[in-house]
Scaffold this motif. Structure first.
Motif, PDB file in Angstrom:
ATOM      1  N   TYR A 408       0.643  -1.475   0.113  1.00 50.52           N
ATOM      2  CA  TYR A 408       0.010   0.268  -0.135  1.00 50.52           C
ATOM      3  C   TYR A 408       0.767   1.225   0.223  1.00 50.52           C
ATOM      4  N   ASP A 461      -2.350   7.580   9.340  1.00 48.73           N
ATOM      5  CA  ASP A 461      -3.600   7.654   9.955  1.00 48.73           C
ATOM      6  C   ASP A 461      -4.899   7.043   9.458  1.00 48.73           C
ATOM      7  N   ARG A 464      -4.880   4.555   6.352  1.00 49.48           N
ATOM      8  CA  ARG A 464      -5.218   3.667   6.904  1.00 49.48           C
ATOM      9  C   ARG A 464      -6.821   2.918   7.467  1.00 49.48           C
ATOM     10  N   THR A 465      -6.896   4.388   8.067  1.00 50.74           N
ATOM     11  CA  THR A 465      -8.497   4.674   8.654  1.00 50.74           C
ATOM     12  C   THR A 465      -9.421   5.102   7.822  1.00 50.74           C
ATOM     13  N   GLU A 466      -9.188   6.068   7.030  1.00 51.57           N
ATOM     14  CA  GLU A 466     -10.447   6.512   6.406  1.00 51.57           C
ATOM     15  C   GLU A 466     -10.541   6.629   4.784  1.00 51.57           C
ATOM     16  N   ILE A 492      -9.371   1.470   1.058  1.00 46.13           N
ATOM     17  CA  ILE A 492      -9.126   1.464   2.357  1.00 46.13           C
ATOM     18  C   ILE A 492      -7.253   1.295   3.032  1.00 46.13           C
ATOM     19  N   ASP A 494      -6.002  -0.426   5.255  1.00 45.37           N
ATOM     20  CA  ASP A 494      -5.454  -0.747   6.710  1.00 45.37           C
ATOM     21  C   ASP A 494      -4.275  -1.273   6.473  1.00 45.37           C
ATOM     22  N   LYS A 495      -3.161  -1.915   5.801  1.00 45.11           N
ATOM     23  CA  LYS A 495      -2.689  -3.100   6.059  1.00 45.11           C
ATOM     24  C   LYS A 495      -0.933  -1.777   5.820  1.00 45.11           C
TER      25      LYS A 495
END
Length: 639
Positions: A408, A461, A464-466, A492, A494-495
């Motif tokens: 990512y 961040d 990763r979250t939004e 997203i 997330d990883k």
């Protein structure tokens, strides 16, 4: 792998669907000294699209079994690795065998994982990987045909079946081991005008050839051959119809990026057939047209009689020499993406990587053959960029296809965040690489490779979250001013934490508590000053340097800070032989050579840099030019 014919291959093909287990049965080995600790061992390596896990069983003297425990590779390609490479590895007890052509990354992963198992069993991993098998060339082969075609990608395939359907005898040379390994079979779809697909959609189509012609010629500042471009657009409906006739299913669709032709004027034909189905359709179409395809074979030169092409010489993977005497030759070898020397010659970089599988069989053979025979090149060279992120030769999981199982962190090469060059200076409106990564954003990353995506912890961040969609729409982007936005919905990252750690380990990503420390990691001398100025633009909400959209302005304020080193990747290159509107290669005095046609991305008169802002235009021109060349060659031969 043509040099390693496995007698039990038919049996192996029957086992591929259920997972592969190969045994040596009663085979005896002269070696009596124990080489391995008997047992079963497991190892994993990253292939083309996924991790590949193998389970290997050893006796004291040999590798006896290989099971594929898990993978998520492309089935039609990975089956060749199972059916050909693994049997050859076991039969020869060697890990240095050639990869399956067209499935290089999958082959490499299997070989690496087996080698790790060798080490676990107490064997010498390096010696295992170093052991190769010498190919033995067969007797020279000579063929006589009407048309010899170099390459069976999009353009070569279209030329092959069209010429074959007209009753011509056709022999086509292809480097890959099957049509499954060529890039032209994997693309999302062509652009075309007034095709049956467009006419059949609800409301029909209002798009016409002249409108598209004027747009692309103005976009390219009238650099390509105007008569050839117009002819390709005129014939695009017929080229698309060839694909429909062999069983392709298509629908008109808006592309994920902003393009000038969409909705009622849309001309992008999205192919809905799965890859394995396309492979079957291609193989049947070639067979029905009577085309002889010689796989695992590289063209080495043109046979010429003055300025008249009379055939092709080639060499199989095992070294067997081939001579094809032909009445006409069509070159469709797909450009030079796989040749770093030609990249440097034509594009002034050695940093352009292949998006499709991380490697390319297209090494400029056709272009150089024609040039050596007296054909002249154009002056415009470029590339069709990969739109999914940065890449890096150090990375095990670069962004190379529309897959979110790859690292990512490379998304920060085109997410619109701060980008800098090797001096730590901004070099582009970063939003262009998000909104138009294949056209307006592409040239600068080629000129400035490697480039660096700079982000802070707050941005990491948020992604990763939004994700990018929620981030940008909260800052004023919407469907009217941010067309690509829908593509990012639900995506997203997330990883990111583990992917960042992977990047740090592999050396293409840096992390630091201060911008000054971050600059030192990659020698980005001017980064502190650049960040300070950029942050001022972020505070103002206005980019006073390059005019980046305010929703892409992302302040670099909260440490730790990150720098992602990115290199560009591409689906194909552009630029090559100059032709007239009949696809005939031209000499330096602009007169045509006889019997020599150049199509697809080898044709320098079709393309421009940066790439067109019309979705599917590369593939469209490939099939259009292949279609036209088949007719022109038939007329030249007199059929």
């Amino acid at each position: 792998m043509a040099q390693l014919e496995i007698s039990r291959r038919d049996f192996l093909k029957g086992t591929a669907a259920a997972g592969l287990t190969l045994g040596l049965g009663g085979l005896a080995f002269a070696e009596s000294k124990p080489l391995y600790k008997p047992g079963t061992y497991e190892a994993t390596a990253y292939g083309n699209l996924s991790y590949v896990t193998v389970k290997c069983t050893f006796s004291e003297t040999a590798l006896t079994n290989v099971d594929i425990v898990s993978d998520n590779e492309t089935p039609i390609l990975f089956s060749q690795v199972k059916d050909q490479l693994i049997p050859a590895i076991i039969e020869n007890q060697a890990g240095g065998l050639d990869a399956i052509t067209g499935a290089t990354n999958s082959s490499r992963a299997v070989k690496e994982a087996i080698a790790d198992c060798v080490a676990q069993a107490g064997g010498d991993k390096e010696a295992w990987l170093a052991k190769t098998v010498t190919a033995k060339a067969g007797a020279d082969e000579v063929y006589d045909t009407d048309i010899a075609i170099v390459g069976c990608g999009a353009a070569g395939f279209m030329a092959s079946i069209t010429a074959g359907q007209k009753g011509l005898k056709v022999i086509t040379l292809e480097k890959a081991g099957s049509v499954a390994g060529v890039n032209g079979i994997k693309v999302s779809g062509p652009f075309g005008v007034r095709s049956s697909v467009l006419e059949a959609k609800e409301g029909g189509t209002t798009l016409d050839v002249d409108e598209v012609f004027q747009h692309v010629m103005n976009y390219t500042h009238w650099t390509p051959n105007p008569a050839l471009i117009h002819r390709c657009l005129d014939e695009s409906k017929n080229a698309v119809e060839q694909l429909v006739k062999i069983g392709y299913k298509m629908k008109e669709a808006n592309f994920r990026f902003e393009t000038p032709f969409k909705g009622a004027k849309g001309g992008f034909h999205l192919i809905t057939n799965a890859l394995d189905e396309r492979v079957n359709l291609w193989e049947k179409a070639l067979n029905d047209a009577g085309v002889k395809v010689i796989y695992n074979t590289t063209a080495t030169g043109l046979l010429m009689d003055g300025d008249k092409a009379i055939g092709v010489t080639a060499r199989k993977a095992d070294g067997t020499k081939i001579t094809i005497n032909a009445k006409a030759v069509i070159i469709a070898s797909g450009g030079y993406l796989g040749n770093r020397d030609l990249q440097e010659k034509f594009l002034k970089t050695r940093k352009l990587n292949a998006a499709a599988g991380g490697n390319s069989l297209c090494t400029g053979d056709g272009i150089m053959m024609a040039n050596d025979a007296g054909a002249v090149m154009t002056k415009t060279f470029g590339y069709c960029p990969c739109e999914y992120g940065g890449t890096n030769t150090k990375a095990s999981r670069p962004a190379k296809q529309d897959k979110y199982d790859q690292n990512y962190a490379f998304k920060f090469g085109l997410y619109g965040n701060l980008l800098v060059d090797a001096e730590g200076k901004r070099f582009i409106n970063e939003g262009l690489l998000c909104d138009y990564p294949m056209s307006y954003g592409s040239e600068q990353i080629l000129l400035n490779a490697p480039w660096y995506g700079i982000v802070d912890q707050a941005y990491v961040d948020t992604m990763r979250t939004e994700g990018l969609y929620k981030y940008t729409t909260a800052k004023g982007a919407n469907e009217q001013n941010w067309f690509i936005g829908n593509y990012f919905k639900g995506r997203i990252l997330d990883k990111l934490p583990e992917d960042i750690e992977e990047g740090l380990k592999e050396g293409w990503l840096a992390k630091a508590d201060t911008i000054e420390e971050l600059a030192k990691a990659f020698g980005l001398t001017n980064l502190p000053e650049t960040v300070a100025k950029y942050n001022e633009f972020c505070d103002k909400g206005v980019d006073e340097e390059f005019g980046t959209s305010p929703w892409y302005l992302s302040k670099i304020a909260k440490g730790p800070f990150y720098a992602v080193q990115c290199e560009p990747s591409a689906w194909s290159t552009f630029g090559g032989i100059r032709t007239d509107d009949q696809l005939r290669a031209l000499k330096s005095d602009n007169t045509p050579m006889k019997g020599l046609y150049v199509v697809g991305t080898d044709n320098g008169s079709l393309y421009y840099s940066p790439y067109y802002d019309v979705a599917g235009f590369c593939y469209g021109l490939c099939i259009d030019s292949g279609y036209i060349a088949a007719f022109e060659a038939a007329n030249y031969i007199g059929k």
